[in-house]
Design a protein around this motif. Structure first.
Motif, PDB file in Angstrom:
ATOM      1  N   TYR A 121       0.834  -1.204   0.000  1.00 15.35           N
ATOM      2  CA  TYR A 121       0.000   0.000   0.000  1.00 15.35           C
ATOM      3  C   TYR A 121       0.873   1.259   0.000  1.00 15.35           C
ATOM      4  O   TYR A 121       0.668   2.169  -0.801  1.00 15.35           O
ATOM      5  CB  TYR A 121      -0.941  -0.004   1.205  1.00 15.35           C
ATOM      6  N   PHE A 122       1.849   1.317   0.917  1.00 20.77           N
ATOM      7  CA  PHE A 122       2.718   2.491   0.981  1.00 20.77           C
ATOM      8  C   PHE A 122       3.523   2.663  -0.313  1.00 20.77           C
ATOM      9  O   PHE A 122       3.823   3.775  -0.717  1.00 20.77           O
ATOM     10  CB  PHE A 122       3.677   2.403   2.168  1.00 20.77           C
ATOM     11  N   GLY A 128      -1.907  12.796  -1.228  1.00 13.65           N
ATOM     12  CA  GLY A 128      -2.687  12.976   0.000  1.00 13.65           C
ATOM     13  C   GLY A 128      -2.265  12.005   1.080  1.00 13.65           C
ATOM     14  O   GLY A 128      -1.365  11.188   0.909  1.00 13.65           O
ATOM     15  N   ILE A 129      -2.946  12.097   2.205  1.00 13.16           N
ATOM     16  CA  ILE A 129      -2.644  11.246   3.359  1.00 13.16           C
ATOM     17  C   ILE A 129      -2.882   9.787   3.003  1.00 13.16           C
ATOM     18  O   ILE A 129      -3.881   9.438   2.381  1.00 13.16           O
ATOM     19  CB  ILE A 129      -3.518  11.648   4.565  1.00 13.16           C
ATOM     20  N   LYS A 130      -1.957   8.941   3.430  1.00 15.00           N
ATOM     21  CA  LYS A 130      -2.055   7.499   3.153  1.00 15.00           C
ATOM     22  C   LYS A 130      -2.914   6.852   4.240  1.00 15.00           C
ATOM     23  O   LYS A 130      -2.407   6.239   5.175  1.00 15.00           O
ATOM     24  CB  LYS A 130      -0.660   6.877   3.115  1.00 15.00           C
ATOM     25  N   ASP A 131      -4.225   6.974   4.094  1.00 12.17           N
ATOM     26  CA  ASP A 131      -5.132   6.436   5.114  1.00 12.17           C
ATOM     27  C   ASP A 131      -6.170   5.479   4.543  1.00 12.17           C
ATOM     28  O   ASP A 131      -7.210   5.250   5.132  1.00 12.17           O
ATOM     29  CB  ASP A 131      -5.812   7.587   5.867  1.00 12.17           C
ATOM     30  N   GLY A 132      -5.869   4.883   3.407  1.00  8.23           N
ATOM     31  CA  GLY A 132      -6.800   3.953   2.780  1.00  8.23           C
ATOM     32  C   GLY A 132      -6.699   2.541   3.318  1.00  8.23           C
ATOM     33  O   GLY A 132      -7.399   1.645   2.854  1.00  8.23           O
TER      34      GLY A 132
END
Length: 189
Positions: free
Chosen positions: A87-88, A96-100
């Motif tokens: 994911y990262f 954007g923020i990596k919050d998925g």
């Protein structure tokens, strides 16, 4: 031992067996950022004073954060963290923020850096020197603290059983370590 037959394949192959890490840094606004980095090694400055050697290519935010702050966490990736690493690696801070994906973050014990709660082995580091070569920057990092899973028992540097850490090894594809073969001296005559 059997003699191995080899062939030349040119210089475009760069297979390097590398442990997989996720580097944690602080963004300018105080939020955290994580990115997978596999160009990680170690060198010895003096006696038992080890430095992590971490190379980063391009203009990624993680690299810019390290240049700006001089501090980072280096979180070993175990096989159960592959989804997070992938994911990262496929989502960039510029988007954007990596919050998925769900993951828990804490702060370092010695250095104010973000660390991944899922990692079994974490280095808290500060940069002591950097070297630029082309689009790559290599950071020589003093290890200020190491956090390890409480279930691990290590007597010294040469007593770490990697099979218990289940590290991800990267060489263009993901691999894992299968078994412990022995210690230095076990195979000499």
């Amino acid at each position: 031992m059997k003699d191995v037959k080899r062939k030349s394949v040119g210089t475009h192959f760069s297979m390097c067996v590398q442990p997989a890490f996720i580097v944690g840094t602080n963004n300018e606004d105080g939020t955290y950022n994580f990115a997978p980095i596999t160009w990680v090694s170690v060198t010895n400055e003096k006696e038992n004073d080890y430095l992590l050697v971490i190379s980063m290519f391009g203009t990624k935010r993680t690299k810019q954060n390290v240049i700006r702050t001089g501090v980072l966490s280096v979180n070993l990736v175990s096989t159960d963290m592959l989804g997070l690493m992938d994911y990262f690696g496929t989502h960039h801070a510029n988007d954007g923020i990596k919050d998925g994906i769900s993951y828990d973050v804490s702060r370092g014990d010695v250095i104010d850096v973000p660390i991944l709660d899922a990692s079994r082995w974490i280095y808290e580091c500060e940069v002591v020197k950097s070297v630029e070569l082309g689009e790559s920057t290599t950071f020589f990092c003093r290890i200020r603290n190491i956090q390890i899973d409480e279930q691990l028992e290590c007597m010294d540097t040469f007593d770490v059983n990697l099979t218990k850490l289940e590290p991800v090894i990267y060489s263009g594809m993901y691999h894992s370590i299968g078994k412990l073969l022995g210690k230095i001296g076990d195979f000499s005559e």
